[in-house]
Structures are given as C-alpha cells and as structure tokens.
Scaffold this motif. Sequence first.
Motif, PDB file in Angstrom:
ATOM      1  N   LEU A 398       0.812  -1.217   0.000  1.00 39.84           N
ATOM      2  CA  LEU A 398       0.000   0.000   0.000  1.00 39.84           C
ATOM      3  C   LEU A 398       0.846   1.268   0.000  1.00 39.84           C
ATOM      4  CD1 LEU A 398      -2.921  -0.980   2.418  1.00 39.84           C
ATOM      5  CD2 LEU A 398      -2.898  -0.949  -0.088  1.00 39.84           C
ATOM      6  N   ASP A 399       1.864   1.317   0.875  1.00 43.18           N
ATOM      7  CA  ASP A 399       2.694   2.527   0.942  1.00 43.18           C
ATOM      8  C   ASP A 399       3.612   2.665  -0.271  1.00 43.18           C
ATOM      9  OD1 ASP A 399       1.587   3.271   3.323  1.00 43.18           O
ATOM     10  OD2 ASP A 399       3.126   2.281   4.543  1.00 43.18           O
ATOM     11  N   LYS A 400       3.911   1.538  -0.910  1.00 43.97           N
ATOM     12  CA  LYS A 400       4.852   1.573  -2.027  1.00 43.97           C
ATOM     13  C   LYS A 400       4.175   1.871  -3.355  1.00 43.97           C
ATOM     14  CE  LYS A 400       7.788  -1.833   0.292  1.00 43.97           C
ATOM     15  NZ  LYS A 400       8.377  -3.184   0.214  1.00 43.97           N
ATOM     16  N   LEU A 401       2.853   1.910  -3.356  1.00 43.18           N
ATOM     17  CA  LEU A 401       2.159   2.175  -4.609  1.00 43.18           C
ATOM     18  C   LEU A 401       2.505   3.538  -5.186  1.00 43.18           C
ATOM     19  CD1 LEU A 401      -1.420   0.793  -3.812  1.00 43.18           C
ATOM     20  CD2 LEU A 401       0.308  -0.245  -5.288  1.00 43.18           C
ATOM     21  N   PHE A 402       2.913   4.457  -4.312  1.00 42.51           N
ATOM     22  CA  PHE A 402       3.212   5.815  -4.763  1.00 42.51           C
ATOM     23  C   PHE A 402       4.680   5.989  -5.160  1.00 42.51           C
ATOM     24  CE2 PHE A 402      -0.357   5.959  -1.813  1.00 42.51           C
ATOM     25  CZ  PHE A 402      -1.319   6.614  -2.571  1.00 42.51           C
ATOM     26  N   TYR A 403       5.450   4.874  -5.146  1.00 39.80           N
ATOM     27  CA  TYR A 403       6.813   4.941  -5.637  1.00 39.80           C
ATOM     28  C   TYR A 403       6.798   4.973  -7.166  1.00 39.80           C
ATOM     29  CZ  TYR A 403       8.427   3.544  -0.970  1.00 39.80           C
ATOM     30  OH  TYR A 403       8.681   3.483   0.372  1.00 39.80           O
ATOM     31  N   ARG A 404       7.843   5.528  -7.732  1.00 37.18           N
ATOM     32  CA  ARG A 404       7.925   5.620  -9.183  1.00 37.18           C
ATOM     33  C   ARG A 404       8.172   4.243  -9.805  1.00 37.18           C
ATOM     34  NH1 ARG A 404      12.034  10.788  -8.896  1.00 37.18           N
ATOM     35  NH2 ARG A 404      10.680  12.035  -7.568  1.00 37.18           N
ATOM     36  N   PHE A 405       7.445   3.920 -10.833  1.00 37.53           N
ATOM     37  CA  PHE A 405       7.537   2.667 -11.584  1.00 37.53           C
ATOM     38  C   PHE A 405       7.154   1.447 -10.749  1.00 37.53           C
ATOM     39  CE2 PHE A 405      10.819   5.402 -13.646  1.00 37.53           C
ATOM     40  CZ  PHE A 405      10.213   5.509 -14.883  1.00 37.53           C
ATOM     41  N   TYR A 406       6.517   1.670  -9.598  1.00 31.82           N
ATOM     42  CA  TYR A 406       6.190   0.523  -8.753  1.00 31.82           C
ATOM     43  C   TYR A 406       4.860  -0.068  -9.184  1.00 31.82           C
ATOM     44  CZ  TYR A 406       5.527  -2.414  -4.663  1.00 31.82           C
ATOM     45  OH  TYR A 406       5.343  -3.477  -3.828  1.00 31.82           O
ATOM     46  N   ARG A 407       4.810  -1.404  -9.238  1.00 32.74           N
ATOM     47  CA  ARG A 407       3.562  -2.111  -9.500  1.00 32.74           C
ATOM     48  C   ARG A 407       3.434  -3.220  -8.479  1.00 32.74           C
ATOM     49  NH1 ARG A 407       5.692  -1.268 -14.675  1.00 32.74           N
ATOM     50  NH2 ARG A 407       4.435   0.126 -15.971  1.00 32.74           N
ATOM     51  N   ALA A 408       2.219  -3.380  -7.961  1.00 28.47           N
ATOM     52  CA  ALA A 408       1.999  -4.366  -6.906  1.00 28.47           C
ATOM     53  C   ALA A 408       2.227  -5.783  -7.409  1.00 28.47           C
ATOM     54  CB  ALA A 408       0.572  -4.233  -6.349  1.00 28.47           C
ATOM     55  N   ASP A 409       2.012  -6.029  -8.695  1.00 27.88           N
ATOM     56  CA  ASP A 409       2.203  -7.365  -9.272  1.00 27.88           C
ATOM     57  C   ASP A 409       3.486  -7.365 -10.089  1.00 27.88           C
ATOM     58  OD1 ASP A 409       2.069  -9.849 -10.291  1.00 27.88           O
ATOM     59  OD2 ASP A 409       0.195  -9.583 -11.413  1.00 27.88           O
ATOM     60  N   PRO A 410       4.598  -7.943  -9.553  1.00 24.52           N
ATOM     61  CA  PRO A 410       5.862  -7.936 -10.284  1.00 24.52           C
ATOM     62  C   PRO A 410       5.779  -8.658 -11.620  1.00 24.52           C
ATOM     63  CG  PRO A 410       6.175  -8.578  -7.984  1.00 24.52           C
ATOM     64  CD  PRO A 410       4.710  -8.596  -8.253  1.00 24.52           C
TER      65      PRO A 410
END
Length: 457
Positions: A398-410
């Motif tokens: 949840l907190d990492k969703l706002f990182y650049r180029f981050y996707r919850a499903d690798p």
Amino acid sequence: MSVRRLSLTARMALMFMSVVVLVLAMAGLSFNLLSQHHFEELDRQALVEKLESTKHILGSSPTFEEVLPQLHALLGAHQDLAAVILRADGKALFSNPGAAELPERFRHADWQNMWEWQHDGHLYRGMTTQISMMDQSEPLTALLLLDVTTHTHFFETLRRWFVVGLIISALISAALGWVVARSGLRPLRQVTHIAASMSAKSLQERIPLEPVPLELQQLVLSFNAMLGRLEDAFVRLSNFSADIAHELRTPVSNLMTHTEVVLSKKRNTDAYEENLYSNLEELNRMSRMIDDMLFLAKSDNGLIVPQQAPIELADVVAKLLEYYRLLADERTIRFSASGSGRVQGDKLMLDRAISNLLSNALRYTSSGETIAVTIHQMESLVRLSVENPGVTISPDHLDKLFYRFYRADPARREGNPSNAGLGLAITRSIVEAHKGRIWCTSAGGLTGFHMEFPRQT
C-alpha cells in the motif's frame, strides 16, 4: 591555536583543569584569609589579656614603684612582647627596649582598635589604653606591642608553596582530564569509526546500542534512523534507475526493430509512412515519460508552486467523469459521485491528480462494477475518495504504490504500453504541493485512494 580548533578531548581537559585550579585557588584564598583572621584574633586576645593584667596590677597598688617587679615579670618575660607606660606629660615610667622608638601617634590610638607598625623589617601589632592609679593625678597611657614577624614569614611561605602546589595541581589535573576525557569519548570515536566506514554497500548495517553510553544513545538512534532513510532512498533510487532503463528499453527497442525492418529492403511510400507513424507513437510515449520524470524532479526540489484559486471539487469530478464515461461504457462500468467541497489550489494540477486516480480505477475494475467518487467536507479539511472493486492489495504494497515505476504485481512489469507507472507518484507530488496527503486502503475486495486538502477559508 584558538579554543574552537582544539579537539573535544583537549577542551574537556582544559575545562577540567580550569575547574580544579579555580576550586583550589578559592580554597587557598579562603584558607589564607581565615588563617590571617585567626592569628589576628589570637594577637588581639593576647594583647587584651596583658592589658587587663596590667590594669589590675596598677589599680591595686598605691605607688608605681611597688608594682615595677610585677610589671617586669608580666611584660618583660616574653621575647616578642614590648610595652611602655607613660605619664600624662609623656615621661616613660616603664619601657622595654623594643618600644623605645614607638611613634607618638600610637599614644592616642583608640583602645578598641588594634594597630600595626613596621620597623626594621619587623611587623608589630599593638594596643593602647588609659589606666588610672592612686598616686597619679591623671591616667597613665599603656602601649603594648607584639612582634608578629613570624606570622608574616609563615604566610609568605604558605603563599609560595600554594602557588607551586597550584601549578603542579594544574598540570596533574590537565593530564588526568585528558586521560578521563579520552576514555569517556571512546564510544564516540567508535561511533565515528563506524560512520566513516559506511558506504552504499553497508547501508543496511546499524550501530549497536548495547555498548553505547546513555548520553550517546539518542545520537546513535538518530544516526540509525538516518541510515534507514538513506538505505530506503538509495534502494528507491537504484530501483528508479533500473526502472527507467527498463521502461525506455522497450520503446527504443521497438524503434530500432521497426527501422531495421524497413531499411532491410526497398519499400513503397506507404510502408515508410506506416513505420514513421509507429515510431511517432513510441516517441510520444517516451516524451510523456520524460515530461513526467521532469515533473517529479521539480517536485522533489520544491519547484512545483501551484496557483491559488478557489476550486469546487464536485465540478472537477463531474467534468472528468464525463470525459471517462465513454471508456467506462465500453466496459459497462458505472460511475457514482456524491458530496462537494471547496479547496484552494491549481485547477490543472488537481485535474491531473484526480484523472490519474480515475484512470487507475478504470484499469483495475471489472466489467459491470461501479467506481465511487465521494467528497466529504470536514471542519478544516476536504477529503476526496476514489473507490473501486477489485483484487485486494496486500498491506505490504500500500505505501509503495506511490513509488515511481512501482507495480503491486511484479509479473506485470510491462503493464499497459501507455502506462509507465508514474501516475500515482505524480498524484502524490501534486497533493503534497497543495499541503495535503494521500493514502490507499484495500480490504474486502474494495480498493480506495483518499486525498485530503486544507479547506478553503
């Protein structure tokens, strides 16, 4: 060398030495003053006793000649004591050799005061008093002198030894202060050594708290927290660099492949035109990605300054829903909107932030479902939420969703060709530029993105 350029150990040693010297100096001065006062009181007491005895002897005898033996016994038996007894006309009735040259001014001194006289390198303390006698019509004047030269020599010797002792104590205290300070600062040197050995490869290491004194634990905790932030930033930067290379590799590879295929043989004008259109699409994608990265770079450096104008969020949402309704109708997805609220900000930026959330919701909402947009106006804040049904996102993401180029499903690193994974990062930058906050919730198959802004006053 100025004090500011001295090491911390040297400063502490100097302060320790200064304190020791100051305490010893105050103690020595106090001892000297008290000792002098004590000797003065002893001298006063001795003189008063001799004068009282002299008064008693002279007052109990009818003639002066009868008491001469007693006076010699009383006043002449002490080597350091001298006395002179004068009549009213100044004639000496009794005198010791040491008092022969006594100045006349002391004959009229006050009986309560003890006076001092220096003569031939000797220091005398004396007292004067008036004594009445039967055979004398006027009172006699008695002067007693006590040689206190030994006291003076004693205090001179005492001061000399005190100065020598003070110098020796200062040197010893400086050396001891150096040793104590160096020993006490050993944990600080250890922390400094660990800090100096830190590198990009050892950011995961932390300074242990067990051997650190209590006074340095807060420093170590702050340093460890800083290492944690640096490690997180470094990992994100490394991932960001890798993601940039990954995201740019696809369009560049497509451009190279299309161009190589077209150039492999002679083709007609339509083939070249088709290839140029395909290349233009990839170039547009790269341009949008570069623009987004520049926007984020400006945001990181505080260069994004939104305009300040009153905005009705319900109007912004209604306009965006009308824009996305065509895409939603193709997938039989419905929109619902409720609430209202006014904020102060930049309309274009807020359009972009809300549009990113709606586009993200459309991407992960199944057909036949409903995306809900709600605006709730509170006392000092306005909250806007975009909620859509879908797969529940793990709390770790949840907190990492706002990182650049981050996707919850690798497994879906490529994503949509038009989606570079920067939308939520840009949305967060816009919200923070408006002094707001954004967060994500996901539970029970419902995912929501919530933004809060200061309410327009």
